[in-house]
Design an enzyme around this catalytic site. Sequence first.
Site, PDB file in Angstrom:
ATOM      1  N   GLU A 421       0.802  -1.216   0.000  1.00  0.00           N
ATOM      2  CA  GLU A 421       0.000   0.000   0.000  1.00  0.00           C
ATOM      3  C   GLU A 421       0.838   1.271   0.000  1.00  0.00           C
ATOM      4  OE1 GLU A 421      -2.650  -3.272   1.248  1.00  0.00           O
ATOM      5  OE2 GLU A 421      -0.627  -2.651   1.843  1.00  0.00           O
ATOM      6  N   HIS A 488     -11.251  -6.104   8.973  1.00  0.00           N
ATOM      7  CA  HIS A 488     -11.948  -5.835   7.711  1.00  0.00           C
ATOM      8  C   HIS A 488     -13.236  -5.055   7.938  1.00  0.00           C
ATOM      9  CE1 HIS A 488      -9.382  -9.295   6.794  1.00  0.00           C
ATOM     10  NE2 HIS A 488      -9.467  -8.964   5.512  1.00  0.00           N
TER      11      HIS A 488
END
Length: 682
Positions: A421, A488
């Site tokens: 990322e 998540h």
Amino acid sequence: MLRMFLFCVNFVTFIERLKSVTKVMKYTDYSLSDHTKIKLYKQLLLPRLIEEKMLILLRQGKITKWFSGIGQEAISVGVTAALHPDEYLLPMHRNLGVFTTRGIPLSRLFSQWQGKANGFTKGRDRSFHFGSQEHKIIGMISHLGPQLGVADGIALANLLKKNKQVTAVFTGEGATSEGDFHEALNVASVWNLPVLFCIENNGYGLSTPTNEQFNCKDLADKGIGYGMESHCIDGNNILEVYTRVNALCSDLRENPRPVLLEFKTFRMRGHEEASGTKYVPQELLDTWEAKDPITNYEAFLLASNTLTADAIALLKAKMQQEIEDELQISYQEEDLPLVPEKELADVYAPFTYKEEAPNLTTENIRLVDAISQSLKQAMEKHGNLVLMGQDIADYGGVFKITEGFVAQFGKERVRNTPICESAIISAAMGLSINGMKAVVEMQFADFVSSGFNPIVNYLSKTHYRWAEKADVVIRMPCGAGVGAGPFHSQTNEAWFTKTPGLKVVYPAFPFDAKGLLATAINDPNPVLFFEHKALYRSLYQEVPTAYYTLPLGKAALLTKGTAITIVAYGAAVHWALEVLEERPEIHADLIDLRTLQPLDTETIYHSVKKTGKLIILQEDSLFGSLASEIAALVMEECFEFLDAPVQRVASLDTPIPFSKILEHNYLPKDRFLKALLALLAY
């Protein structure tokens, strides 16, 4: 007379020093003309003379800090001289030779180091923490690593433009231990990006020697693991640096690929001047002093009759006079005026919202479809827009938002990324610097923590620091209610709403999502765009089929009433709507914020002044959240209109649990009605 006397003394000292030079470095002609060799010498000499002057000014208190590159000038100069003037360089704080070789006016550099307005950062950042699009130089930040990924993005833009350009980025041996270094090398290798990764191995990271930083003979060996060509180069030999880099650049322009270069050199002074060099063995300093890139090159030029001692001495005198003249220009500049309004105005790049009204033809689609449609239409509108993310190409992303995009736009613009990322967000910044737009998909908003640094320290601060835009949107699939557990399910908008320079958008409806995403992509500022996963396929709405925009920073008033003001965003908007539908006797203004930064305080204040009561409902946990900030703002601005304390209803201050029972208890949905009724009865 005194100046002439000092000049004669220095000249004699100079001649004696040249005579004593030990031939520890070997030069060959490399088939270079005398003109080129002399030009390289001038480019090599100027940063040394500037540095010597800056060390004097530092002791006089006229500058506050200095990171010396004495002994390393051949790397900066040689690499810069090998690149074309329109090719980007990303230097660090010991690369003064990059700036001087690119011809930046010395008076502006001196103003920069004194924190004056004619500098590149208007006194907002120091030393070499700036960039100049005019000179195609992109400066560093103190966190070092992100600029490697930025170089990837600049090089990717060059590939897409097919302009046959090379990008060079500098780093030190210490930063090769950072994760960003490895991420950037991997991305560059996978994508065959024409980047020169230049490691200046100067022996020490502050006081930590190389043998305590890595356990390999050569840092160039790190390229092997990434399938990357790599070389070791004598970083003190200007002819070797220039010749080898020049040959590589010529090849890379025709055969794009990354190359890792390790320049062997040494840092002759402290990490910065206050650090000193007491931790360095004297014999090591003596060894490298004998390898000084300027003294040795001067001896070579004299021995080969390329220059005479008189010519060298006169050249130095001329440069020293130029330095003094340019310093006087910076000294005469007035101190930086304080204009608070300007400080706030410069946090964001200018953006004039252009309304494109919705068409009358609509279709009943889900939130996920509206986002997909908006992305697709933005790709059609902006030919320079690139999408990047894990599994977004042929697979279409884990939520299938980009399904079918590759067939329409190709893999060059719809790019699968490695799992890294930080490097990808940095690369998005590089795309922006090189004239493109980028949208990065976080597979889940939780994973943005792995790319946190470039967002909050690079994207957010760049315009305020040196007026460069960050034309990047980061899509953030977020939220609980789907049993996905602690990693998540986060809705982590508060990480970013407090960071000046970022914009944060959080739509609750398909119509808003489509129009707001279009505007976010148009906006040259970095935008975090939150998309609630639980709403992706559960929520339908009539949405115009064509491209349209909605303004950022404008909330929506969903219901009107005089009894109480409810402020919410994201999934919480729908929880509030459910309660109001079940309890029609409650007459409330329900405000959907839609954009969290900028925040529509005008709509909030107007409603609170009418109703006298405010309750804020959010999915995020309570402490340090947006609800807390809104409550504080209303207490400051609307206190005399309040008939009761402001109430905040939020999730528990725990990680998000997996079990449905625990997750339901974590979320504030059931607690909202009780708090609402209590506030109404106050």
